[in-house]
Design a protein around this motif. Sequence first.
Motif, PDB file in Angstrom:
ATOM      1  N   ARG A 267      -5.490   2.456 -14.791  1.00 15.03           N
ATOM      2  CA  ARG A 267      -4.391   1.497 -14.825  1.00 15.03           C
ATOM      3  C   ARG A 267      -3.772   1.321 -13.451  1.00 15.03           C
ATOM      4  O   ARG A 267      -3.488   0.188 -13.019  1.00 15.03           O
ATOM      5  N   LEU A 268      -3.560   2.422 -12.739  1.00 18.22           N
ATOM      6  CA  LEU A 268      -2.969   2.307 -11.411  1.00 18.22           C
ATOM      7  C   LEU A 268      -3.921   1.605 -10.452  1.00 18.22           C
ATOM      8  O   LEU A 268      -3.495   0.779  -9.631  1.00 18.22           O
ATOM      9  N   ASP A 269      -5.212   1.889 -10.563  1.00 18.52           N
ATOM     10  CA  ASP A 269      -6.187   1.205  -9.716  1.00 18.52           C
ATOM     11  C   ASP A 269      -6.215  -0.289 -10.028  1.00 18.52           C
ATOM     12  O   ASP A 269      -6.393  -1.120  -9.125  1.00 18.52           O
ATOM     13  N   ALA A 270      -6.031  -0.627 -11.302  1.00 16.86           N
ATOM     14  CA  ALA A 270      -5.977  -2.044 -11.680  1.00 16.86           C
ATOM     15  C   ALA A 270      -4.756  -2.726 -11.082  1.00 16.86           C
ATOM     16  O   ALA A 270      -4.807  -3.908 -10.712  1.00 16.86           O
TER      17      ALA A 270
ATOM     18  N   THR B 122       0.827  -1.208   0.000  1.00 12.75           N
ATOM     19  CA  THR B 122       0.000   0.000   0.000  1.00 12.75           C
ATOM     20  C   THR B 122       0.862   1.259   0.000  1.00 12.75           C
ATOM     21  O   THR B 122       0.482   2.267  -0.616  1.00 12.75           O
ATOM     22  N   ALA B 123       2.004   1.215   0.641  1.00 13.30           N
ATOM     23  CA  ALA B 123       2.894   2.381   0.644  1.00 13.30           C
ATOM     24  C   ALA B 123       3.397   2.680  -0.762  1.00 13.30           C
ATOM     25  O   ALA B 123       3.454   3.846  -1.192  1.00 13.30           O
ATOM     26  N   ALA B 124       3.764   1.631  -1.504  1.00 13.61           N
ATOM     27  CA  ALA B 124       4.252   1.828  -2.869  1.00 13.61           C
ATOM     28  C   ALA B 124       3.145   2.355  -3.782  1.00 13.61           C
ATOM     29  O   ALA B 124       3.367   3.248  -4.613  1.00 13.61           O
ATOM     30  N   LEU B 125       1.935   1.831  -3.626  1.00 17.85           N
ATOM     31  CA  LEU B 125       0.812   2.292  -4.444  1.00 17.85           C
ATOM     32  C   LEU B 125       0.457   3.731  -4.115  1.00 17.85           C
ATOM     33  O   LEU B 125       0.148   4.534  -5.009  1.00 17.85           O
ATOM     34  N   ALA B 126       0.505   4.092  -2.841  1.00 19.44           N
ATOM     35  CA  ALA B 126       0.206   5.467  -2.447  1.00 19.44           C
ATOM     36  C   ALA B 126       1.247   6.426  -3.007  1.00 19.44           C
ATOM     37  O   ALA B 126       0.922   7.522  -3.472  1.00 19.44           O
ATOM     38  N   ALA B 127       2.516   6.021  -2.966  1.00 15.53           N
ATOM     39  CA  ALA B 127       3.574   6.863  -3.519  1.00 15.53           C
ATOM     40  C   ALA B 127       3.412   7.032  -5.020  1.00 15.53           C
ATOM     41  O   ALA B 127       3.581   8.126  -5.566  1.00 15.53           O
ATOM     42  N   ALA B 128       3.059   5.944  -5.709  1.00 14.61           N
ATOM     43  CA  ALA B 128       2.846   6.019  -7.162  1.00 14.61           C
ATOM     44  C   ALA B 128       1.665   6.918  -7.495  1.00 14.61           C
ATOM     45  O   ALA B 128       1.711   7.703  -8.452  1.00 14.61           O
ATOM     46  N   ALA B 129       0.592   6.832  -6.698  1.00 14.71           N
ATOM     47  CA  ALA B 129      -0.578   7.676  -6.931  1.00 14.71           C
ATOM     48  C   ALA B 129      -0.256   9.137  -6.679  1.00 14.71           C
ATOM     49  O   ALA B 129      -0.695  10.027  -7.422  1.00 14.71           O
TER      50      ALA B 129
ATOM     51  N   ALA C  68     -12.797   8.537 -13.164  1.00 15.96           N
ATOM     52  CA  ALA C  68     -12.107   7.383 -13.748  1.00 15.96           C
ATOM     53  C   ALA C  68     -12.512   6.079 -13.071  1.00 15.96           C
ATOM     54  O   ALA C  68     -12.619   5.041 -13.726  1.00 15.96           O
ATOM     55  N   VAL C  69     -12.721   6.122 -11.752  1.00 17.76           N
ATOM     56  CA  VAL C  69     -13.079   4.905 -10.999  1.00 17.76           C
ATOM     57  C   VAL C  69     -14.345   5.201 -10.199  1.00 17.76           C
ATOM     58  O   VAL C  69     -14.294   5.419  -8.983  1.00 17.76           O
ATOM     59  N   PRO C  70     -15.493   5.245 -10.854  1.00 16.06           N
ATOM     60  CA  PRO C  70     -16.729   5.647 -10.166  1.00 16.06           C
ATOM     61  C   PRO C  70     -17.152   4.703  -9.047  1.00 16.06           C
ATOM     62  O   PRO C  70     -17.866   5.112  -8.124  1.00 16.06           O
ATOM     63  N   GLU C  71     -16.724   3.432  -9.106  1.00 18.61           N
ATOM     64  CA  GLU C  71     -17.087   2.498  -8.034  1.00 18.61           C
ATOM     65  C   GLU C  71     -16.260   2.722  -6.780  1.00 18.61           C
ATOM     66  O   GLU C  71     -16.514   2.118  -5.740  1.00 18.61           O
ATOM     67  N   GLY C  72     -15.272   3.600  -6.872  1.00 17.98           N
ATOM     68  CA  GLY C  72     -14.404   3.892  -5.741  1.00 17.98           C
ATOM     69  C   GLY C  72     -13.023   3.324  -5.951  1.00 17.98           C
ATOM     70  O   GLY C  72     -12.885   2.110  -6.149  1.00 17.98           O
ATOM     71  N   PRO C  73     -11.973   4.154  -5.924  1.00 24.20           N
ATOM     72  CA  PRO C  73     -10.613   3.639  -6.098  1.00 24.20           C
ATOM     73  C   PRO C  73     -10.156   2.884  -4.861  1.00 24.20           C
ATOM     74  O   PRO C  73     -10.724   3.050  -3.774  1.00 24.20           O
ATOM     75  N   HIS C  74      -9.143   2.070  -5.028  1.00 20.94           N
ATOM     76  CA  HIS C  74      -8.555   1.404  -3.868  1.00 20.94           C
ATOM     77  C   HIS C  74      -7.984   2.446  -2.912  1.00 20.94           C
ATOM     78  O   HIS C  74      -7.560   3.530  -3.332  1.00 20.94           O
ATOM     79  N   HIS C  75      -7.982   2.108  -1.641  1.00 22.83           N
ATOM     80  CA  HIS C  75      -7.590   3.066  -0.606  1.00 22.83           C
ATOM     81  C   HIS C  75      -6.213   3.697  -0.836  1.00 22.83           C
ATOM     82  O   HIS C  75      -6.083   4.920  -0.735  1.00 22.83           O
ATOM     83  N   PRO C  76      -5.153   2.927  -1.121  1.00 18.13           N
ATOM     84  CA  PRO C  76      -3.853   3.578  -1.314  1.00 18.13           C
ATOM     85  C   PRO C  76      -3.810   4.522  -2.508  1.00 18.13           C
ATOM     86  O   PRO C  76      -3.084   5.521  -2.491  1.00 18.13           O
ATOM     87  N   VAL C  77      -4.604   4.236  -3.547  1.00 23.34           N
ATOM     88  CA  VAL C  77      -4.660   5.130  -4.708  1.00 23.34           C
ATOM     89  C   VAL C  77      -5.315   6.447  -4.311  1.00 23.34           C
ATOM     90  O   VAL C  77      -4.826   7.536  -4.633  1.00 23.34           O
ATOM     91  N   ALA C  78      -6.435   6.355  -3.577  1.00 24.52           N
ATOM     92  CA  ALA C  78      -7.098   7.566  -3.099  1.00 24.52           C
ATOM     93  C   ALA C  78      -6.207   8.326  -2.126  1.00 24.52           C
ATOM     94  O   ALA C  78      -6.156   9.568  -2.143  1.00 24.52           O
ATOM     95  N   LEU C  79      -5.481   7.597  -1.301  1.00 29.00           N
ATOM     96  CA  LEU C  79      -4.599   8.231  -0.318  1.00 29.00           C
ATOM     97  C   LEU C  79      -3.495   9.023  -1.000  1.00 29.00           C
ATOM     98  O   LEU C  79      -3.197  10.158  -0.617  1.00 29.00           O
ATOM     99  N   GLY C  80      -2.868   8.433  -2.012  1.00 27.61           N
ATOM    100  CA  GLY C  80      -1.807   9.130  -2.716  1.00 27.61           C
ATOM    101  C   GLY C  80      -2.308  10.365  -3.441  1.00 27.61           C
ATOM    102  O   GLY C  80      -1.659  11.419  -3.422  1.00 27.61           O
ATOM    103  N   ALA C  81      -3.482  10.260  -4.075  1.00 29.22           N
ATOM    104  CA  ALA C  81      -4.054  11.409  -4.783  1.00 29.22           C
ATOM    105  C   ALA C  81      -4.433  12.516  -3.807  1.00 29.22           C
ATOM    106  O   ALA C  81      -4.201  13.704  -4.062  1.00 29.22           O
TER     107      ALA C  81
END
Length: 302
Positions: free
Chosen positions: A147-150, A56-63, A191-204
Motif C-alpha cells: 500500500r505504501l509503495d502504491a 520523497t521525504a514524506a514517503l521515507a518518513a512514513a516508511a 512484498a514488492v519483488p519488482e523493487g520498491p520505490h526509492h523513498p520507501v526503501a530508504l525509509g525501511a
Amino acid sequence: MNGEAALLLLADSRLPAGGHAHSGGVEEAVRRGVVTGTGDLARFLRGRLATAGLVTAALAAAACELAVSETAAETVPAGSGGADRERGTDRERDTGRERGSDGADRERGAARDPVASPAKGVTDDATDDATDEAAGEAVSGMELWRRLDAEADARTAAPAQREASRTQGRLLLRTARRMWPSAVLGTLARAVPEGPHHPVALGAAGASAGCTPRQAALTAAYTSVTAPATAAVRLLGLDPVTVHRLLADLAPAIEDAARAACASLGDAAGPAGWHTLPGHGAPALDLLAEGHLTNPMKLFVS
C-alpha cells in the motif's frame, strides 16, 4: 548503530546503491539549455526540493515509521508469554517427576482409550490456529508495504521517473539487507519483488539502521538536491565549491522540508491516512525524465 551515523552512510553518494548514476533530471535540463550555469542550477535545485524533495521525504518518513512499528510488533516482550510458557514447562516437569509410574500408567491407559484422550485433536487445532494467525500477521505486513509503495507510485506520474525510482530502490534495498539485515527488509523485498520505490526503501533501510522518521526524511530531502548538483558539476564543468555553496544556502530549506514531511505524518494518522501525504507535482521534471529517454549520449541513467 547510532541513527546519526547511519544517516551519514545513507546520504553518502559513495554508498554502493547506484545513486551516483542518476542526475535527478539535470542532465536533460542541461541538454535542453534549461540549466546553463550556477544561477539556473540554484533555481532548479530549489524547485526540485520544494516538490519531489518534499514528497520523497514524506514517503521515507512514513516508511521508516512503518518499519519501526513492524519491528516492535515482531518483538515479544521478555517476561510475558515466553516466561509464562517457561513456567508452564517447569510445572509439567515437576508434575511428571511427582507422579512417577502412576502417571505413566495413566498415559498408557489414555492411549488405549480414544475417548479419554482428546488432547491430540485439540492440540492440532490450536497449532493450526496459531499458524494461521502468524501467517495472517505476515500477510498484513506485506500488504502495508504494498500500500505504501502504491502511494509512492501514485505520486510519480512519469513512467521514466517510476522506473528510475524503482531501480534505485531495488539497489538500495539489496545493499541495505547486507549492511543492516532485518526481518522488515526481507518482508519489503517479498512484498514488492519488482523493487520498491526509492523513498520507501530508504525509509525501511533507515529504520533497520537505527534512524528515526525525521532522519529518514532529512536524508531523502538532502539527496534530492545533492545528486543533481553533483551531476551538474560533471556536465557543465562548474566549480565544485561554488555548487556546494548553493547546497549550503539550501540547508535551511532542506531542514524545513524534513520538518514538513514529519508533520504530514501526524496529519496522516498512520496507514489509514497515507493518501493525505504531500503529493506536490513537478510536470517539468516529468517532461525532462521522459525526454531523457531519447538522449542518445547519456552520461546518467536518469
